[in-house]
Design an enzyme around this catalytic site. Structure first.
Site, PDB file in Angstrom:
ATOM      1  N   LYS A  29       0.993  -1.164  -0.007  1.00 44.59           N
ATOM      2  CA  LYS A  29      -0.024   0.102   0.005  1.00 44.59           C
ATOM      3  C   LYS A  29       0.943   1.170   0.052  1.00 44.59           C
ATOM      4  O   LYS A  29       0.599   2.101  -0.690  1.00 44.59           O
ATOM      5  CB  LYS A  29      -0.833   0.193   1.258  1.00 44.59           C
ATOM      6  CG  LYS A  29      -1.867  -1.156   1.605  1.00 44.59           C
ATOM      7  CD  LYS A  29      -2.836  -0.997   2.392  1.00 44.59           C
ATOM      8  CE  LYS A  29      -2.027  -0.955   3.817  1.00 44.59           C
ATOM      9  NZ  LYS A  29      -1.517  -2.415   4.153  1.00 44.59           N
TER      10      LYS A  29
ATOM     11  N   ARG B  14      -9.839   0.950   8.764  1.00 45.35           N
ATOM     12  CA  ARG B  14      -9.352  -0.371   9.290  1.00 45.35           C
ATOM     13  C   ARG B  14     -10.260  -1.082  10.065  1.00 45.35           C
ATOM     14  O   ARG B  14     -10.102  -2.197  10.357  1.00 45.35           O
ATOM     15  CB  ARG B  14      -7.849  -0.252   9.978  1.00 45.35           C
ATOM     16  CG  ARG B  14      -6.887  -0.823   9.468  1.00 45.35           C
ATOM     17  CD  ARG B  14      -5.722  -0.264  10.076  1.00 45.35           C
ATOM     18  NE  ARG B  14      -4.517  -1.226  10.076  1.00 45.35           N
ATOM     19  CZ  ARG B  14      -3.404  -0.770   9.305  1.00 45.35           C
ATOM     20  NH1 ARG B  14      -3.286   0.381   8.600  1.00 45.35           N
ATOM     21  NH2 ARG B  14      -2.260  -1.387   9.363  1.00 45.35           N
TER      22      ARG B  14
ATOM     23  N   ARG C  15      12.098  -5.773   4.785  1.00 51.47           N
ATOM     24  CA  ARG C  15      11.776  -4.488   4.392  1.00 51.47           C
ATOM     25  C   ARG C  15      12.847  -3.763   5.422  1.00 51.47           C
ATOM     26  O   ARG C  15      13.037  -3.849   6.554  1.00 51.47           O
ATOM     27  CB  ARG C  15      10.209  -4.040   4.854  1.00 51.47           C
ATOM     28  CG  ARG C  15       9.987  -2.658   4.814  1.00 51.47           C
ATOM     29  CD  ARG C  15       8.298  -2.079   4.654  1.00 51.47           C
ATOM     30  NE  ARG C  15       8.051  -2.475   5.928  1.00 51.47           N
ATOM     31  CZ  ARG C  15       6.703  -2.298   6.221  1.00 51.47           C
ATOM     32  NH1 ARG C  15       5.883  -1.770   5.332  1.00 51.47           N
ATOM     33  NH2 ARG C  15       6.018  -2.645   7.336  1.00 51.47           N
TER      34      ARG C  15
ATOM     35  N   ARG D  49      11.745  -1.622  10.703  1.00 52.68           N
ATOM     36  CA  ARG D  49      10.416  -1.339  11.694  1.00 52.68           C
ATOM     37  C   ARG D  49      10.261  -2.300  12.771  1.00 52.68           C
ATOM     38  O   ARG D  49      10.493  -3.428  12.688  1.00 52.68           O
ATOM     39  CB  ARG D  49       9.127  -1.280  10.927  1.00 52.68           C
ATOM     40  CG  ARG D  49       8.982   0.219  10.485  1.00 52.68           C
ATOM     41  CD  ARG D  49       7.685   0.162   9.556  1.00 52.68           C
ATOM     42  NE  ARG D  49       6.601  -0.353   9.962  1.00 52.68           N
ATOM     43  CZ  ARG D  49       5.255  -0.272   9.250  1.00 52.68           C
ATOM     44  NH1 ARG D  49       5.209   0.532   8.222  1.00 52.68           N
ATOM     45  NH2 ARG D  49       4.438  -0.782   9.871  1.00 52.68           N
TER      46      ARG D  49
ATOM     47  N   ARG E  21      -0.057  -9.025  13.221  1.00 57.95           N
ATOM     48  CA  ARG E  21      -0.713  -7.962  12.438  1.00 57.95           C
ATOM     49  C   ARG E  21      -1.984  -8.591  11.603  1.00 57.95           C
ATOM     50  O   ARG E  21      -2.715  -8.139  11.141  1.00 57.95           O
ATOM     51  CB  ARG E  21       0.446  -7.243  11.817  1.00 57.95           C
ATOM     52  CG  ARG E  21       0.976  -6.154  12.843  1.00 57.95           C
ATOM     53  CD  ARG E  21       2.337  -5.645  12.270  1.00 57.95           C
ATOM     54  NE  ARG E  21       2.081  -4.895  10.945  1.00 57.95           N
ATOM     55  CZ  ARG E  21       3.269  -4.846  10.392  1.00 57.95           C
ATOM     56  NH1 ARG E  21       4.655  -5.167  10.570  1.00 57.95           N
ATOM     57  NH2 ARG E  21       3.117  -3.966   9.137  1.00 57.95           N
TER      58      ARG E  21
HETATM   59  P1  AP5 Z   1       5.084  -1.500   1.901  1.00 57.80           P
HETATM   60  O1  AP5 Z   1       4.477  -0.914   0.513  1.00 57.80           O
HETATM   61  O2  AP5 Z   1       5.705  -1.028   2.828  1.00 57.80           O
HETATM   62  O3  AP5 Z   1       3.589  -2.363   2.276  1.00 57.80           O
HETATM   63  P2  AP5 Z   1       2.451  -1.863   3.179  1.00 57.80           P
HETATM   64  O4  AP5 Z   1       1.185  -2.494   2.675  1.00 57.80           O
HETATM   65  O5  AP5 Z   1       2.316  -0.450   3.027  1.00 57.80           O
HETATM   66  O6  AP5 Z   1       2.589  -2.474   4.607  1.00 57.80           O
HETATM   67  P3  AP5 Z   1       2.784  -1.813   5.962  1.00 57.80           P
HETATM   68  O7  AP5 Z   1       3.386  -2.866   6.843  1.00 57.80           O
HETATM   69  O8  AP5 Z   1       3.196  -0.274   6.086  1.00 57.80           O
HETATM   70  O9  AP5 Z   1       1.134  -1.835   6.164  1.00 57.80           O
HETATM   71  P4  AP5 Z   1       0.591  -1.939   7.676  1.00 57.80           P
HETATM   72  O10 AP5 Z   1      -0.885  -1.676   7.186  1.00 57.80           O
HETATM   73  O11 AP5 Z   1       0.651  -3.056   8.565  1.00 57.80           O
HETATM   74  O12 AP5 Z   1       1.254  -0.598   8.451  1.00 57.80           O
HETATM   75  P5  AP5 Z   1       0.937   0.747   8.849  1.00 57.80           P
HETATM   76  O13 AP5 Z   1       2.136   1.554   9.013  1.00 57.80           O
HETATM   77  O14 AP5 Z   1      -0.421   1.174   8.073  1.00 57.80           O
HETATM   78  O15 AP5 Z   1       5.508  -3.014   1.070  1.00 57.80           O
HETATM   79  C1  AP5 Z   1       6.202  -3.950   2.153  1.00 57.80           C
HETATM   80  C2  AP5 Z   1       7.208  -4.545   1.527  1.00 57.80           C
HETATM   81  O16 AP5 Z   1       7.183  -5.144   0.399  1.00 57.80           O
HETATM   82  C3  AP5 Z   1       8.564  -3.313   1.175  1.00 57.80           C
HETATM   83  O17 AP5 Z   1       9.572  -4.046   1.568  1.00 57.80           O
HETATM   84  C4  AP5 Z   1       8.527  -3.290  -0.205  1.00 57.80           C
HETATM   85  O18 AP5 Z   1       9.445  -3.033  -0.927  1.00 57.80           O
HETATM   86  C5  AP5 Z   1       8.099  -4.618  -0.749  1.00 57.80           C
HETATM   87  N1  AP5 Z   1       6.915  -4.736  -1.932  1.00 57.80           N
HETATM   88  C6  AP5 Z   1       6.045  -3.741  -2.054  1.00 57.80           C
HETATM   89  N2  AP5 Z   1       5.354  -4.280  -3.308  1.00 57.80           N
HETATM   90  C7  AP5 Z   1       6.002  -5.314  -3.861  1.00 57.80           C
HETATM   91  C8  AP5 Z   1       5.902  -5.901  -5.100  1.00 57.80           C
HETATM   92  N3  AP5 Z   1       5.037  -5.922  -5.998  1.00 57.80           N
HETATM   93  N4  AP5 Z   1       6.941  -7.128  -5.236  1.00 57.80           N
HETATM   94  C9  AP5 Z   1       7.860  -7.230  -4.449  1.00 57.80           C
HETATM   95  N5  AP5 Z   1       8.018  -6.690  -3.185  1.00 57.80           N
HETATM   96  C10 AP5 Z   1       7.232  -5.604  -2.928  1.00 57.80           C
HETATM   97  O19 AP5 Z   1       0.380   0.423  10.359  1.00 57.80           O
HETATM   98  C11 AP5 Z   1       1.307   0.178  11.497  1.00 57.80           C
HETATM   99  C12 AP5 Z   1       0.388   0.163  12.709  1.00 57.80           C
HETATM  100  O20 AP5 Z   1      -0.228   1.663  12.924  1.00 57.80           O
HETATM  101  C13 AP5 Z   1      -0.708  -1.034  12.976  1.00 57.80           C
HETATM  102  O21 AP5 Z   1      -0.294  -2.236  13.275  1.00 57.80           O
HETATM  103  C14 AP5 Z   1      -1.552  -0.286  13.895  1.00 57.80           C
HETATM  104  O22 AP5 Z   1      -1.096  -0.565  15.242  1.00 57.80           O
HETATM  105  C15 AP5 Z   1      -1.570   1.212  13.567  1.00 57.80           C
HETATM  106  N6  AP5 Z   1      -2.355   1.618  12.860  1.00 57.80           N
HETATM  107  C16 AP5 Z   1      -2.089   2.150  11.595  1.00 57.80           C
HETATM  108  N7  AP5 Z   1      -3.272   2.573  10.956  1.00 57.80           N
HETATM  109  C17 AP5 Z   1      -4.381   2.371  11.925  1.00 57.80           C
HETATM  110  C18 AP5 Z   1      -5.703   2.522  11.828  1.00 57.80           C
HETATM  111  N8  AP5 Z   1      -6.534   3.155  10.980  1.00 57.80           N
HETATM  112  N9  AP5 Z   1      -6.692   2.215  12.884  1.00 57.80           N
HETATM  113  C19 AP5 Z   1      -5.795   1.730  13.880  1.00 57.80           C
HETATM  114  N10 AP5 Z   1      -4.380   1.376  14.077  1.00 57.80           N
HETATM  115  C20 AP5 Z   1      -3.676   1.774  13.011  1.00 57.80           C
END
Ligand code: AP5
Length: 222
Positions: free
Chosen positions: A16, A91, A130, A163, A174
């Site tokens: 994402k 979410r 990552r 991270r 997660r």
């Molecule tokens: P990346 O693009 O970083 O993936 P992502 O989907 O953004 O993953 P996140 O881990 O950031 O998502 P998340 O939803 O768990 O975390 P968030 O920060 O929102 O890609 C991942 C890896 O794959 C990278 O190394 C990339 O290079 C590689 N990659 C990408 N595309 C590829 C491809 N096509 N082929 C090969 N490799 C590829 O949330 C973190 C925490 O914050 C949550 O756990 C929660 O505690 C809190 N939080 C955030 N939002 C909320 C909410 N709305 N409500 C409550 N708590 C929340």
């Protein structure tokens, strides 16, 4: 907010954030990531950041009330008037209803919800490899797109870090949280005819192209 409102849905590690950074270059809208907002608060050691940290390190969701308040405040700013790309929000069903209400108050609505589909095994493979630049936030993957020099950002020369929620145990939790709390949004947005499934296991470029096509078609219809 008169333009396109995109909600990127998908499990942790589905790409994402990576895709959002590419899409906003084309769409010209701000990228609002709830995870990035929480991490920013944490880096500033605000009360909100310190509170959110206790949930994030365990792979749990931060409570809806504070999350909604933070994101609604962000998307109410003038730079989001012509549209926004939401990543990681909503979410939960409560968050989705709160978003709908906040948009409706301005006479707007969600345009499209691309669901980036990736298997659990792939999520684990990607997240444990990552690395993120602590200076500019650029995202790398030691397997799929490694930096040219180990530990150093290609873009700005900053240090790369892992991270703390990317260890295998927390990634598994997660994923559990995603299936329990977030997957009900798939039915919620499907019922509103907003959901478009995207194969997230293709190349970076192929995923971007599918996303741009889906967003373009939805924007034309809305
Ligand atoms: P990346 O693009 O970083 O993936 P992502 O989907 O953004 O993953 P996140 O881990 O950031 O998502 P998340 O939803 O768990 O975390 P968030 O920060 O929102 O890609 C991942 C890896 O794959 C990278 O190394 C990339 O290079 C590689 N990659 C990408 N595309 C590829 C491809 N096509 N082929 C090969 N490799 C590829 O949330 C973190 C925490 O914050 C949550 O756990 C929660 O505690 C809190 N939080 C955030 N939002 C909320 C909410 N709305 N409500 C409550 N708590 C929340």
């Amino acid at each position: 907010m008169s333009g396109t409102v995109v909600v990127l849905l998908g499990p942790p590690g589905s790409g994402k954030g990576t895709q959002a950074k590419r899409l906003v270059e084309v769409l010209g809208t701000p990228h609002v990531s709830s995870g990035d907002l929480f991490r920013h608060h944490l880096s500033q050691e605000t009360e909100l950041g310190l509170m959110a940290h206790s949930y994030m390190e365990d792979g749990e969701l931060v409570p809806d009330d504070v999350t909604v308040e933070m994101v609604v405040e962000r998307i109410s700013r003038p730079d989001c008037e012509d549209g926004v790309l939401l990543d990681g929000f909503p979410r939960t069903l409560n968050q989705a209803e709160a978003l709908k209400k906040a948009l409706a108050n301005r006479g707007h609505q969600v345009t499209v919800v691309p669901l980036i589909q990736v298997s659990d095994d792939e999520v684990l493979r990607r997240l444990t490899a990552r690395r993120v630049c602590e200076a500019c936030g650029a995202v790398y993957n030691l397997v799929f797109n490694p930096p040219q020099e180990e530990g150093v950002c290609d873009v700005c020369g900053g240090d790369l870090y892992q991270r703390e929620d990317d260890d295998p145990e927390t990634v598994n939790h997660r994923l559990y949280t995603y299936y329990k709390e977030t997957s009900p949004l798939i039915g919620y947005y499907f019922a509103q005819d907003l959901l478009v499934e995207i194969d997230g296991e293709q190349s970076f470029k192929a995923v971007s192209e599918d996303l741009l096509r889906a967003i373009g078609e939805a924007a034309k219809e809305s």
